[in-house]
Design a protein around this motif. Structure first.
Motif, PDB file in Angstrom:
ATOM      1  N   UNK A 363       0.803  -1.214   0.000  1.00 11.91           N
ATOM      2  CA  UNK A 363       0.000   0.000   0.000  1.00 11.91           C
ATOM      3  C   UNK A 363       0.839   1.268   0.000  1.00 11.91           C
ATOM      4  N   UNK A 364       2.086   1.170  -0.425  1.00 13.27           N
ATOM      5  CA  UNK A 364       3.007   2.310  -0.345  1.00 13.27           C
ATOM      6  C   UNK A 364       2.789   3.255  -1.517  1.00 13.27           C
ATOM      7  N   UNK A 365       2.444   4.510  -1.207  1.00 16.88           N
ATOM      8  CA  UNK A 365       2.315   5.542  -2.223  1.00 16.88           C
ATOM      9  C   UNK A 365       3.682   6.114  -2.557  1.00 16.88           C
ATOM     10  N   UNK A 366       4.026   6.148  -3.830  1.00 16.09           N
ATOM     11  CA  UNK A 366       5.396   6.488  -4.208  1.00 16.09           C
ATOM     12  C   UNK A 366       5.522   7.824  -4.922  1.00 16.09           C
ATOM     13  N   UNK A 367       4.454   8.597  -5.029  1.00 16.63           N
ATOM     14  CA  UNK A 367       4.541   9.897  -5.689  1.00 16.63           C
ATOM     15  C   UNK A 367       4.685  11.004  -4.645  1.00 16.63           C
ATOM     16  N   UNK A 368       5.795  10.983  -3.925  1.00 19.93           N
ATOM     17  CA  UNK A 368       6.048  11.985  -2.889  1.00 19.93           C
ATOM     18  C   UNK A 368       7.539  12.039  -2.585  1.00 19.93           C
ATOM     19  N   UNK A 369       7.985  13.125  -1.989  1.00 20.15           N
ATOM     20  CA  UNK A 369       9.405  13.347  -1.714  1.00 20.15           C
ATOM     21  C   UNK A 369       9.969  12.324  -0.743  1.00 20.15           C
ATOM     22  N   UNK A 370       9.231  12.010   0.298  1.00 22.40           N
ATOM     23  CA  UNK A 370       9.727  11.079   1.313  1.00 22.40           C
ATOM     24  C   UNK A 370      10.026   9.711   0.714  1.00 22.40           C
ATOM     25  N   UNK A 371       9.150   9.228  -0.181  1.00 27.33           N
ATOM     26  CA  UNK A 371       9.410   7.935  -0.826  1.00 27.33           C
ATOM     27  C   UNK A 371      10.696   8.022  -1.650  1.00 27.33           C
ATOM     28  N   UNK A 372      10.853   9.098  -2.417  1.00 20.69           N
ATOM     29  CA  UNK A 372      12.035   9.239  -3.267  1.00 20.69           C
ATOM     30  C   UNK A 372      13.303   9.320  -2.440  1.00 20.69           C
ATOM     31  N   UNK A 373      13.260  10.065  -1.337  1.00 20.91           N
ATOM     32  CA  UNK A 373      14.437  10.127  -0.463  1.00 20.91           C
ATOM     33  C   UNK A 373      14.814   8.742   0.043  1.00 20.91           C
ATOM     34  N   UNK A 374      13.831   7.979   0.498  1.00 17.60           N
ATOM     35  CA  UNK A 374      14.150   6.659   1.039  1.00 17.60           C
ATOM     36  C   UNK A 374      14.652   5.699  -0.039  1.00 17.60           C
ATOM     37  N   UNK A 375      14.186   5.877  -1.261  1.00 16.84           N
ATOM     38  CA  UNK A 375      14.740   5.061  -2.354  1.00 16.84           C
ATOM     39  C   UNK A 375      16.258   5.216  -2.412  1.00 16.84           C
ATOM     40  N   UNK A 376      16.749   6.445  -2.433  1.00 13.25           N
ATOM     41  CA  UNK A 376      18.187   6.676  -2.534  1.00 13.25           C
ATOM     42  C   UNK A 376      18.912   6.406  -1.215  1.00 13.25           C
ATOM     43  N   UNK A 377      18.216   6.575  -0.113  1.00 11.64           N
ATOM     44  CA  UNK A 377      18.851   6.311   1.194  1.00 11.64           C
ATOM     45  C   UNK A 377      19.261   4.849   1.324  1.00 11.64           C
ATOM     46  N   UNK A 378      18.648   3.972   0.565  1.00 14.22           N
ATOM     47  CA  UNK A 378      19.014   2.570   0.625  1.00 14.22           C
ATOM     48  C   UNK A 378      20.437   2.290   0.208  1.00 14.22           C
ATOM     49  N   UNK A 379      21.075   3.197  -0.540  1.00 17.48           N
ATOM     50  CA  UNK A 379      22.425   2.945  -1.029  1.00 17.48           C
ATOM     51  C   UNK A 379      23.396   4.093  -0.771  1.00 17.48           C
ATOM     52  N   UNK A 380      22.949   5.174  -0.117  1.00 16.85           N
ATOM     53  CA  UNK A 380      23.805   6.339   0.082  1.00 16.85           C
ATOM     54  C   UNK A 380      23.609   6.900   1.485  1.00 16.85           C
ATOM     55  N   UNK A 381      24.652   7.497   2.055  1.00 20.49           N
ATOM     56  CA  UNK A 381      24.438   8.247   3.301  1.00 20.49           C
ATOM     57  C   UNK A 381      23.436   9.370   3.061  1.00 20.49           C
ATOM     58  N   UNK A 382      22.698   9.719   4.080  1.00 23.76           N
ATOM     59  CA  UNK A 382      21.701  10.789   3.909  1.00 23.76           C
ATOM     60  C   UNK A 382      22.347  12.094   3.477  1.00 23.76           C
ATOM     61  N   UNK A 383      23.595  12.314   3.884  1.00 22.89           N
ATOM     62  CA  UNK A 383      24.273  13.547   3.533  1.00 22.89           C
ATOM     63  C   UNK A 383      24.721  13.644   2.092  1.00 22.89           C
ATOM     64  N   UNK A 384      24.666  12.537   1.345  1.00 19.79           N
ATOM     65  CA  UNK A 384      24.988  12.574  -0.082  1.00 19.79           C
ATOM     66  C   UNK A 384      23.711  12.634  -0.921  1.00 19.79           C
ATOM     67  N   UNK A 385      22.612  13.020  -0.292  1.00 19.52           N
ATOM     68  CA  UNK A 385      21.318  13.143  -0.966  1.00 19.52           C
ATOM     69  C   UNK A 385      20.783  14.546  -0.718  1.00 19.52           C
ATOM     70  N   UNK A 386      20.276  15.177  -1.761  1.00 19.03           N
ATOM     71  CA  UNK A 386      19.590  16.467  -1.631  1.00 19.03           C
ATOM     72  C   UNK A 386      18.208  16.337  -2.247  1.00 19.03           C
ATOM     73  N   UNK A 387      17.209  16.876  -1.574  1.00 19.05           N
ATOM     74  CA  UNK A 387      15.852  16.792  -2.109  1.00 19.05           C
ATOM     75  C   UNK A 387      15.537  18.051  -2.909  1.00 19.05           C
ATOM     76  N   UNK A 388      14.795  17.870  -3.989  1.00 21.64           N
ATOM     77  CA  UNK A 388      14.493  18.967  -4.894  1.00 21.64           C
ATOM     78  C   UNK A 388      13.241  19.729  -4.488  1.00 21.64           C
ATOM     79  N   UNK A 389      13.274  21.036  -4.714  1.00 21.51           N
ATOM     80  CA  UNK A 389      12.146  21.923  -4.426  1.00 21.51           C
ATOM     81  C   UNK A 389      11.814  22.731  -5.669  1.00 21.51           C
ATOM     82  N   UNK A 390      10.536  22.835  -6.028  1.00 21.00           N
ATOM     83  CA  UNK A 390      10.166  23.649  -7.192  1.00 21.00           C
ATOM     84  C   UNK A 390       9.817  25.078  -6.791  1.00 21.00           C
TER      85      UNK A 390
END
Length: 778
Positions: A363-390
């Motif tokens: 039941x996981x909704x994937x059209x949101x920033x938090x889902x996208x962050x966690x996708x990349x967090x699976x393979x990278x430190x959180x500090x090597x990830x930046x979230x985008x803002x429009x």
């Protein structure tokens, strides 16, 4: 992604949305030859500054400490604990009569990085920003009479590049990167006359027509990119390739004809491109005494990521900028926020694809920033990830249903020319679309595309004095009232005009403040902005909003006293000794055929010792996928810990990882240099699994392929040497004439074995398929 009309052919229609749940691949590391003796980490001071998980070019003393501290965190100035990366668009010169946004308008003291948009790949596979000349905005244009935009006469070039270099001298902590590609320039470029050249861009530069890697093209591009940043004083390269995915009809429709024929080879060639760039930048940096950055703009769409395997290129990147926007737009009829932080369980697009009701996908909704962050967090430190803002809006007109338009629908069958769509959303136009682009027929492309400063004027009922510069009449009046709405579960504001049935997805101080707090709380590296020219300020003299730095300053204030960002991939303690046992996931089905996600997991033993039956592997994968991964090959893969449980992710995923254990079957050993494969299955996209351990011979090791900081690469012990772990050889020695019932134990060649069934004459260890189970060394 990045460029005005991001109508991105992600085309997350209800049909495509089902597919979007089904992607990923898992693959830490590439097989490497085993060393003859234990290898300690390099003793150079620069290695102590290497970020966790970042690939280092073999034989090169990369000067990481010029950019990173000894904890592997980027040095950005005392008042910049998190990144604020702003895209600067080269076309806002003011020469077309529209409001200019120049380098002098950038809030240099508030940001940490500038991504310059855009360079392109030319027909010779080289980086290009056009021919030098007085009309070239990058290297030739000037701005006479504009305060602050005077050229630095000491430089050999003019234009925006001159201005960036000039201001960097005043703000030496700010880094600049040249961004290559974007929505418009991934598969081609505009010539000096503004005409599109369908050169193939990234697609043909990286991938031949038969799907093979175009190594010559990649080398040419990488060499030209290195020369380019050295010539113009950039600190690195930002690759905005939209998109190297196997999903058909992804990216700009103008590129589909060429790109679709190459889909099968795009992921592999993308990895080769990034590895080549990394190594050439590392060598140049070592020669120049400075570390050059390599970053990407990465999609946040589960549909696109499904076709990018496990985003294996993360190891080559200093950091990734997630394009966590354009999650809803007029490429389909579903009306919703384009950049919500969380899911609310009501997304009409996901509901239409049965995402919420399918237990297999959690039941996981994937059209949101938090889902996208966690996708990349699976393979990278959180500090090597930046979230985008429009800093721009998206909007629809004639919206039917929903709550104040939210999760309603706005269908249209008249789609912009050149999009190759048979059905699309009914996009807002006119006063609700002033940053519009034109379609290939030269008509306004309906999209509700506006800078935030114009959206604020709509909210306040103001018709700005700039509207004539965007082709609207001087006597333009507003129809209806634009009422600001806000959903705290989604963390999403929007404007709703009930009379016009217009829905405009926006950002403002409340949403940006909440997202900034999220970045701080999660230890995320920072935020990326598309684009700086959309920010706003209030001009009291004119009584209207205009371009400014309100939102950027808000983030700066949030970040300047924040704790340091997260610099570790793992949330658990891992062994300090690592072995060269490599794991990769491959043989992914292509496009819509990769359902469920079922790659081959290949384990390769590059040590000098065999891996006996019973060897246990553990690894983490991202909670972007539910905790129900499994194997279908008898290795007993089991999720032994889940940081997120429950049948949805409303309000956000609770943690980062699921941890999996699997074991070589008792009868299965892997000799040095040999490999074994198993069928692995999971049900939503997740990035490269990480934080691996392998346990055998009484000891547990990390894996070298994780590229962790501070580990020592060793040869494993099998217990046969002095003080080695294992059992004792007190069991009777095996005899060729002996008869051994099932479960009988013997010793042979310093190892213990147990009979799986009655046997006679079968030598223990002679065959992994034989009658004996290897119990380890003695």
């Amino acid at each position: 992604m990045l460029s005005p009309t991001r109508t991105r052919a992600t085309l997350l229609s209800a049909g495509a949305a089902v597919a979007a749940l089904l992607a990923g691949a898992l693959s830490p590391g590439v097989a490497q030859a085993a060393p003859a003796a234990p290898v300690a980490p390099p003793t150079t001071p620069h290695e102590s500054c290497r970020p966790d998980g970042l690939y280092k070019t073999p034989g090169v003393d990369v000067p990481y400490c010029s950019v990173y501290d000894t904890e592997g965190r980027e040095k950005m100035g005392a008042d910049h604990q998190r990144r604020i990366i702003g895209y600067f668009a080269n076309w806002r010169t003011g020469k077309d009569g529209r409001p200019a946004y120049l380098a002098s308008d950038i809030p240099w003291d508030k940001i940490t990085h500038i991504n310059y948009a855009f360079a392109a790949v030319d027909s010779a596979n080289r980086i290009t920003v056009g021919t030098d000349g007085p009309n070239n905005p990058n290297t030739g244009i000037t701005f006479p009479g504009v305060p602050g935009a005077e050229m630095d006469p000491s430089l050999a070039y003019k234009g925006h590049f001159n201005q960036l270099t000039k201001f960097k001298k005043q703000h030496p902590d700010v880094k600049t990167l040249i961004s290559v590609g974007g929505w418009s320039d991934t598969g081609g470029y505009n010539d000096d006359n503004g005409n599109r050249v369908n050169s193939g861009g990234f697609y043909s530069m990286t991938t031949n027509a038969d799907g093979s890697v175009n190594q010559a093209g990649i080398n040419t591009f990488a060499d030209s990119a290195v020369a380019f940043i050295k010539k113009y004083g950039f600190n690195g390269v930002d690759v905005d390739y939209e998109y190297p995915t196997t999903m058909k009809d992804a990216g700009n429709p103008l590129d589909w004809q060429l790109a679709n024929g190459r889909r099968a080879g795009l992921v592999k060639s993308y990895s080769v491109l990034m590895k080549t760039l990394r190594e050439k930048l590392d060598r140049a940096g070592a020669a120049d005494g400075k570390h050059y950055l390599l970053t990407v703009a990465a999609p946040s769409s589960g549909y696109l990521l499904r076709g990018m395997e496990t985003f294996q290129v993360q190891q080559y990147l200093d950091y990734v900028n997630i394009m966590s926007y354009d999650l809803h737009g007029t490429w389909n009829e579903h009306v919703g926020p384009q950049a919500s932080l969380f899911d609310d369980g009501k997304d009409s697009e996901l509901a239409g694809a049965n995402v919420y009701s399918t237990a297999q996908y959690g039941g996981i909704g994937y059209l949101n920033t938090d889902w996208a962050y966690h996708y990349f967090r699976g393979s990278m430190p959180s500090g090597r990830i930046n979230v985008g803002l429009p800093y721009y809006s998206r909007g629809w007109k004639n919206v039917q249903g929903g709550t104040d338009g939210l999760w309603g629908k706005a269908a249209s069958t008249t789609c912009p020319a050149g999009q190759n769509l048979t059905k699309c959303g009914d996009g807002a136009v006119g006063i609700d679309n002033i940053w519009h682009e034109t379609d290939t027929a030269g008509k306004e492309a309906p999209a509700g595309f506006n800078p935030m400063w114009h959206a604020k004027n709509l909210e306040k009922g103001i018709v700005g004095d700039y509207v004539t510069k965007f082709g609207l009449p001087a006597d333009t009046k507003l129809t209806g009232t634009y009422v600001r709405k806000y959903d705290s579960t989604l963390v999403a504001p929007w404007l709703w005009n009930a009379q016009k049935k217009v829905f405009i997805s926006t950002e403002d101080e409340q949403s940006i403040a909440t997202k900034a707090d999220y970045v701080v709380d999660k230890g995320i590296g920072g935020t990326m902005i598309w684009e700086l020219a959309g920010d706003y300020r209030w001009n009291a003299a004119k009584g209207q909003y205009e371009p400014g730095d309100t939102l950027t300053n808000l983030m700066y204030q949030k970040y300047k006293t924040a704790t340091p960002y997260g610099n570790k991939k793992t949330n658990i303690a891992l062994p300090a000794e690592a072995v060269k046992v490599d794991v990769e996931l491959g043989q992914f089905a292509l496009g819509d055929s990769n359902y469920p996600i079922s790659p081959k997991m290949k384990i390769t033993n590059n040590t000098t010792k065999p891996l006996p039956g019973g060897t246990e592997f553990q690894f983490d994968y991202a909670t972007s996928a539910p905790g129900n991964a499994k194997d279908q090959s008898g290795f007993g893969a089991t999720v032994i810990r889940s940081d997120h449980t429950g049948n949805n992710n409303i309000g956000g995923l609770k943690g980062d990882f699921h941890r999996v254990s699997l074991k070589l079957p008792a009868w299965q050993s892997v000799a040095p240099g040999a490999s074994v494969e198993l069928d692995f299955v999971y049900y939503s996209p997740t990035s490269t699994p990480s934080n691996w351990t392998v346990a055998f011979g009484g000891k547990t090791y990390s894996l070298a392929g994780d590229l962790a900081r501070g580990v020592t690469i060793v040869e494993p012990t099998d217990g046969s040497g002095p003080g080695g772990p294992g059992g004792t050889c007190t069991n009777p020695a095996w005899a060729v004439t002996g008869e051994y019932p099932a479960n009988t134990t013997v010793s042979h060649k310093s190892r213990n074995y147990k009979a799986k069934w009655w046997t006679k004459g079968d030598e223990p260890g002679a065959s992994q398929w034989g009658a004996w189970q290897d119990l380890g060394a003695c």
